[in-house]
Design a protein around this motif. Sequence first.
Motif, PDB file in Angstrom:
ATOM      1  N   TYR A 158     -50.477 -62.817 -25.962  1.00 17.20           N
ATOM      2  CA  TYR A 158     -50.918 -62.863 -27.355  1.00 17.20           C
ATOM      3  C   TYR A 158     -49.885 -63.535 -28.264  1.00 17.20           C
ATOM      4  N   ALA A 159     -48.675 -63.743 -27.732  1.00 11.61           N
ATOM      5  CA  ALA A 159     -47.628 -64.382 -28.525  1.00 11.61           C
ATOM      6  C   ALA A 159     -47.505 -65.881 -28.232  1.00 11.61           C
ATOM      7  N   ILE A 160     -48.374 -66.425 -27.403  1.00 10.63           N
ATOM      8  CA  ILE A 160     -48.330 -67.864 -27.120  1.00 10.63           C
ATOM      9  C   ILE A 160     -48.518 -68.648 -28.419  1.00 10.63           C
ATOM     10  N   ARG A 199     -49.811 -69.178 -17.440  1.00  5.79           N
ATOM     11  CA  ARG A 199     -49.175 -69.078 -16.120  1.00  5.79           C
ATOM     12  C   ARG A 199     -47.675 -68.819 -16.277  1.00  5.79           C
ATOM     13  N   ALA A 200     -47.049 -69.482 -17.243  1.00  2.00           N
ATOM     14  CA  ALA A 200     -45.613 -69.293 -17.450  1.00  2.00           C
ATOM     15  C   ALA A 200     -45.299 -67.861 -17.867  1.00  2.00           C
ATOM     16  N   VAL A 201     -46.119 -67.283 -18.761  1.00  3.34           N
ATOM     17  CA  VAL A 201     -45.920 -65.905 -19.191  1.00  3.34           C
ATOM     18  C   VAL A 201     -46.070 -64.950 -18.014  1.00  3.34           C
ATOM     19  N   LEU A 202     -47.099 -65.150 -17.211  1.00  2.00           N
ATOM     20  CA  LEU A 202     -47.337 -64.279 -16.060  1.00  2.00           C
ATOM     21  C   LEU A 202     -46.196 -64.385 -15.054  1.00  2.00           C
ATOM     22  N   GLU A 203     -45.767 -65.597 -14.785  1.00  2.00           N
ATOM     23  CA  GLU A 203     -44.673 -65.794 -13.825  1.00  2.00           C
ATOM     24  C   GLU A 203     -43.370 -65.192 -14.343  1.00  2.00           C
ATOM     25  N   GLY A 204     -43.141 -65.310 -15.665  1.00  2.00           N
ATOM     26  CA  GLY A 204     -41.944 -64.727 -16.254  1.00  2.00           C
ATOM     27  C   GLY A 204     -41.926 -63.214 -16.164  1.00  2.00           C
ATOM     28  N   ALA A 205     -43.049 -62.579 -16.438  1.00  2.00           N
ATOM     29  CA  ALA A 205     -43.131 -61.122 -16.351  1.00  2.00           C
ATOM     30  C   ALA A 205     -42.935 -60.656 -14.908  1.00  2.00           C
ATOM     31  N   GLY A 237     -56.101 -78.225 -32.076  1.00  2.84           N
ATOM     32  CA  GLY A 237     -57.386 -77.528 -32.101  1.00  2.84           C
ATOM     33  C   GLY A 237     -57.222 -76.029 -31.947  1.00  2.84           C
ATOM     34  N   ALA A 238     -58.355 -75.339 -32.058  1.00  3.84           N
ATOM     35  CA  ALA A 238     -58.368 -73.881 -31.973  1.00  3.84           C
ATOM     36  C   ALA A 238     -58.140 -73.416 -30.542  1.00  3.84           C
ATOM     37  N   SER A 239     -57.576 -72.222 -30.407  1.00  2.04           N
ATOM     38  CA  SER A 239     -57.343 -71.651 -29.083  1.00  2.04           C
ATOM     39  C   SER A 239     -57.600 -70.149 -29.128  1.00  2.04           C
ATOM     40  N   ARG A 240     -57.836 -69.585 -27.956  1.00  2.00           N
ATOM     41  CA  ARG A 240     -58.089 -68.151 -27.846  1.00  2.00           C
ATOM     42  C   ARG A 240     -57.428 -67.639 -26.563  1.00  2.00           C
ATOM     43  N   VAL A 241     -57.035 -66.358 -26.582  1.00  2.00           N
ATOM     44  CA  VAL A 241     -56.606 -65.666 -25.371  1.00  2.00           C
ATOM     45  C   VAL A 241     -57.056 -64.219 -25.496  1.00  2.00           C
ATOM     46  N   ASN A 242     -57.502 -63.641 -24.388  1.00  2.00           N
ATOM     47  CA  ASN A 242     -57.905 -62.238 -24.424  1.00  2.00           C
ATOM     48  C   ASN A 242     -57.678 -61.598 -23.058  1.00  2.00           C
ATOM     49  N   VAL A 243     -57.020 -60.438 -23.081  1.00  2.00           N
ATOM     50  CA  VAL A 243     -56.904 -59.596 -21.894  1.00  2.00           C
ATOM     51  C   VAL A 243     -57.964 -58.517 -22.025  1.00  2.00           C
ATOM     52  N   GLN A 257     -45.898 -56.269 -20.299  1.00  2.00           N
ATOM     53  CA  GLN A 257     -45.105 -57.367 -20.849  1.00  2.00           C
ATOM     54  C   GLN A 257     -45.904 -58.664 -20.855  1.00  2.00           C
ATOM     55  N   ALA A 258     -46.635 -58.902 -19.760  1.00  2.00           N
ATOM     56  CA  ALA A 258     -47.444 -60.121 -19.682  1.00  2.00           C
ATOM     57  C   ALA A 258     -48.522 -60.130 -20.755  1.00  2.00           C
ATOM     58  N   ALA A 259     -49.201 -58.992 -20.938  1.00  2.00           N
ATOM     59  CA  ALA A 259     -50.272 -58.926 -21.931  1.00  2.00           C
ATOM     60  C   ALA A 259     -49.741 -59.203 -23.329  1.00  2.00           C
ATOM     61  N   GLN A 260     -48.616 -58.603 -23.670  1.00  2.00           N
ATOM     62  CA  GLN A 260     -48.023 -58.857 -24.978  1.00  2.00           C
ATOM     63  C   GLN A 260     -47.608 -60.318 -25.123  1.00  2.00           C
TER      64      GLN A 260
END
Length: 451
Positions: free
Chosen positions: A271-273, A323-329, A279-285, A265-268
């Motif tokens: 990617y939905a942030i 951090r919010a996504v991780l804490e929520g999961a 500016g540009a942003s990136r996220v990768n698990v 759930q956290a990984a998904q």
Amino acid sequence: MEQEILTLARGAAERAVQFRREIHRHPELAYTEFRTAALVARRLHDLGFELKLGPAAMKAEARLGLPAESELEAAYRRAEAEGADPEFLPAFRGGFPAVVAELRGEHPGPVVALRVDMDALPIIEAESPEHLPARAGFASAHPGIMHACGHDGHTAIGLAVAEVLAGLKARPAGASGVAGTYRLIFQPGEEGGKGAVPMVEAGAVDGVQYFLACHLGLEAPSGTIYPMVGDFLASTKLDVTLRGASAHAAGRPEDGRNALLGAAQAAQGLYAISRHSEGASRVNVGVLRAGSGRNVIPDHAFLQLEVRGSNDAVEAYMLRRTRAVLEGAALAHELDLEIAYAGRTATAVADAALGAFVGAAAAGVPGVRVAAEALSCGGSEDATFMMRRVQEQGGLATYIGIGSDLPSGHHTPQFDIQESDLFGGIATLALAMTRLGAGAGEPLSPLGTNR
């Protein structure tokens, strides 16, 4: 003297190929570059440089993402078994494979620094005959680790520049004309943003007036020097652990707290942030490991991930939302959450005046084309922390791209460089550094007017 520099650079480039192949054959990951650092220290010592090694060159408590003590010791023992120089190897034990070397000229002048990186990547190297290291017999001897970004070439360039500077100083007394102080910084752990901050905190760039860093490849063509590289992404690397409770997957699944589901759930969610307008942003698990058996509710999960942003505000936003996504999961699945910082990089802007100065030096190197435009990095680099510190002190900094036609992109099993491109980088850096040390850079504008 400049023709002599070019002559010395040609000879040094031949030896640089051999150093590069030796280092490529024995790749080492962040904080375990023991054999490489010992090789570097021996060469610099023999060239007459003053050395600062190990804990004297890295602040212990500033290290992020340090491997387990058992991993560090195993890598140390491997370096020992592979013939690492016994005089210098012990200085790096425990995760301190850093080298700072200085050579003082006969005449006063500014402190000019060059930083190169030494670490490899956790990638299995290609074995096909089309891959030069495999064909020529210098492919990685360490399964699952290879130099897939050119840091072996960077280290070899640093040693070759040191050879040129030492050769100039070794001329008959009074004839060398070498001025200023030359500081060479051999940094561990660039991959993952681990090694620069501990060296900065230990004073690696204190007192530096002119700072140079470089990178081979970067999808730039062979024979081209880019005096300025920009668009560095700020980045934070995280190691995340989720802990729940195991249970029989069929008999009593309700008794479990599923760490794998929480991690998925956290990984998904990461990617939905939502993107940021500034500016540009990136996220990768990059890693997700969980569970222990098909009929057991997974009670643990581990993720390695990163976020990036084109400026500090965007990167901070991405980190906050992560951090919010991780804490929520974790909350949704009743899991314990542990977040550890494993590395970081910053943004930085090269000084245009110093870039132009480097470009003028590169223009004097046969076979080199100097690019008028800056090269976009497209990734992250922790040399940015060194650039920022020098600039905060009132000095100037730039990051130089050394073009090299690549058979495969960075961080791939087939990655390799064109060894013929080492000469252009060596000669450009040696010419720029000696001109700066002699005071030729004094007309450069002060900090704040170069960008």
